[in-house]
Scaffold this active site. Structure first.
Site, PDB file in Angstrom:
ATOM      1  N   LYS A 181       0.827  -1.212   0.000  1.00  0.00           N
ATOM      2  CA  LYS A 181       0.000   0.000   0.000  1.00  0.00           C
ATOM      3  C   LYS A 181       0.863   1.265   0.000  1.00  0.00           C
ATOM      4  O   LYS A 181       2.077   1.188  -0.040  1.00  0.00           O
ATOM      5  CB  LYS A 181      -0.947  -0.015   1.196  1.00  0.00           C
TER       6      LYS A 181
HETATM    7  C1  LIG Z   1      -4.923  -4.844   0.724  1.00  0.00           C
HETATM    8  C2  LIG Z   1      -6.367  -4.748   0.754  1.00  0.00           C
HETATM    9  C3  LIG Z   1      -7.122  -5.285   1.800  1.00  0.00           C
HETATM   10  C4  LIG Z   1      -6.495  -6.061   2.916  1.00  0.00           C
HETATM   11  O1  LIG Z   1      -5.585  -5.303   3.646  1.00  0.00           O
HETATM   12  P1  LIG Z   1      -4.746  -5.986   4.823  1.00  0.00           P
HETATM   13  O2  LIG Z   1      -4.160  -4.812   5.569  1.00  0.00           O
HETATM   14  O3  LIG Z   1      -3.694  -6.819   4.177  1.00  0.00           O
HETATM   15  O4  LIG Z   1      -5.668  -6.775   5.651  1.00  0.00           O
HETATM   16  C5  LIG Z   1      -8.490  -5.111   1.790  1.00  0.00           C
HETATM   17  N1  LIG Z   1      -9.090  -4.460   0.790  1.00  0.00           N
HETATM   18  C6  LIG Z   1      -8.416  -3.944  -0.237  1.00  0.00           C
HETATM   19  C7  LIG Z   1      -9.129  -3.205  -1.322  1.00  0.00           C
HETATM   20  C8  LIG Z   1      -7.025  -4.077  -0.298  1.00  0.00           C
HETATM   21  O5  LIG Z   1      -6.364  -3.584  -1.347  1.00  0.00           O
END
Ligand SMILES: *Cc1c(COP(=O)(O)O)cnc(C)c1O
Length: 372
Positions: A181
């Site tokens: 992210k």
């Molecule tokens: C990465 C992501 C998640 C999950 O995030 P985590 O922090 O790994 O639990 C959920 N929704 C979307 C749209 C994502 O891109």
């Protein structure tokens, strides 16, 4: 190999704060987490941010705190990471998948409207790859049917549309700080909300459902979870939050350079630019024409030193959700997006020559053998 993404973080920028935290002996949720939460709340323009262990636990925490469970239905963007539907399933509620708009990745409000029933309690739209969804329209839909709007803003910290920050709508927003992210704490997440009651219940449930009572120790008033972020994680997050504007400007500039270089290339569409607002470009995802063999293209690009992957998943098409009555392809636009989307590398301070390599190799592969 040019990877898809790399964290925008160095040891040197966190070394002193990390040393202070470790030497303090206080490693679980403490003052650094509070500071991190305050920065997130301020950025999103809401009163509360509650740091968690991931976006997945953040999503689950909102639904649990809102009392959503067995017998309820939650509308959810189908074209998204399965963490979102899994969080719904974990509460005992049923995920009702909503297709994306044709040629785009965001939730289709018409399909959502058509799927509202007497059991529907919430709607969970994603800001796909950090492209701000039309929260105004979805909030109107939510108000009409009395639904809680839970924004999956996992990729969208710093994004905004119509003057509303991603995660800053009425309801709640959930962020991820996974290394894929915009900013990362290794693993981590946060919920944002303006709802004081919901925030208080989330804080309680985040930490075992225990609160201080009249006697020594805690009194456990709910069956809670342990979704707490650690001080070490908060230090990493704080360093990047302080530079968030620069991180966003850099990603937006690289995305614009991709757009320039790929303009006019046959067989690809860049839907993120069709959506108004300030996207974050967590990922740069293009959509390939049906004649192009995406998986063949990914292999070809890998052999040429460029890592790419699909955009994300058509959740309904995966075996884990088949028991809810779905067949692959039931949600046609999302199904197509899973098969024809392609994420290109977008690295911090990406060199012009790296962008050139990616676009050159991509165009070469499209002209070569990557057709069905
Ligand atoms: C990465 C992501 C998640 C999950 O995030 P985590 O922090 O790994 O639990 C959920 N929704 C979307 C749209 C994502 O891109």
């Amino acid at each position: 190999m040019i990877p898809i993404i790399r964290p925008d973080l160095t040891f040197d920028e966190v070394a002193d704060e990390l040393k202070a935290v470790i030497d303090s002996g206080w490693l679980t949720t403490g003052p650094k987490v509070v500071e991190f939460e305050m920065m997130i709340a301020e950025r999103v323009g809401v009163r509360h941010a509650i740091a968690t262990t991931s976006a997945t636990t953040a999503l689950h925490l909102v639904l649990a705190a809102a009392g959503i469970g067995a017998g309820d239905e939650v509308l959810v963007s189908d074209f998204s990471f399965p963490a979102s539907a899994n969080a719904i399933v974990q509460t005992g509620a049923v995920p009702v998948f909503v297709d994306c708009r044709p040629g785009a990745f965001d939730l289709d409000p018409e399909d959502a409207s058509a799927k509202v029933t007497a059991r529907t309690k919430a709607i969970m739209p994603v800001h796909p790859f950090g492209m701000p969804a039309d929260i105004k329209a979805l909030v109107a839909l939510g108000e009409k049917h009395g639904l809680l709007v839970v924004e999956d803003a996992a990729c969208a910290i710093g994004g905004a549309r119509d003057g509303i920050a991603c995660g800053g709508g009425p309801g709640a927003g959930c962020f991820s700080f996974h290394p894929r992210k915009l900013i990362t704490t290794g693993e981590g997440g946060a919920v944002t909300t303006d709802d004081d009651t919901l925030a208080a219940r989330m804080r309680l449930l985040r930490s075992h459902g225990g609160q201080t009572g009249p006697a020594v120790g805690l009194e456990f008033v709910e069956n809670g979870y342990n979704y707490r972020m650690s001080e070490v994680q908060a230090v990493l997050g704080l360093a990047q939050m302080r530079r968030l504007d620069a991180i966003l400007a850099d990603r937006r500039a690289t995305a614009a350079r991709y757009r320039e270089r790929l303009a006019g290339v046959n067989g690809i569409a860049m839907p993120q630019f069709d959506i108004p607002g300030e996207g974050t470009f967590q990922s740069f995802v293009i959509l390939l024409d049906d004649g192009i063999d995406r998986d063949g293209l990914v292999k070809h690009l890998r052999a040429d030193g460029v890592e790419t992957t699909l955009g994300t998943y058509a959740q309904h098409a995966h075996p884990a959700f088949a028991r809810f009555g779905y067949q692959p392809g039931d949600l046609p636009h999302s199904w197509r997006a899973q098969r024809q989307s392609l994420t290109l590398p977008l690295l911090p301070r990406m060199a012009e020559e790296q962008i050139e390599i990616v676009t050159h190799v991509l165009v070469g592969a499209l002209n070569a053998d990557c057709h069905r």
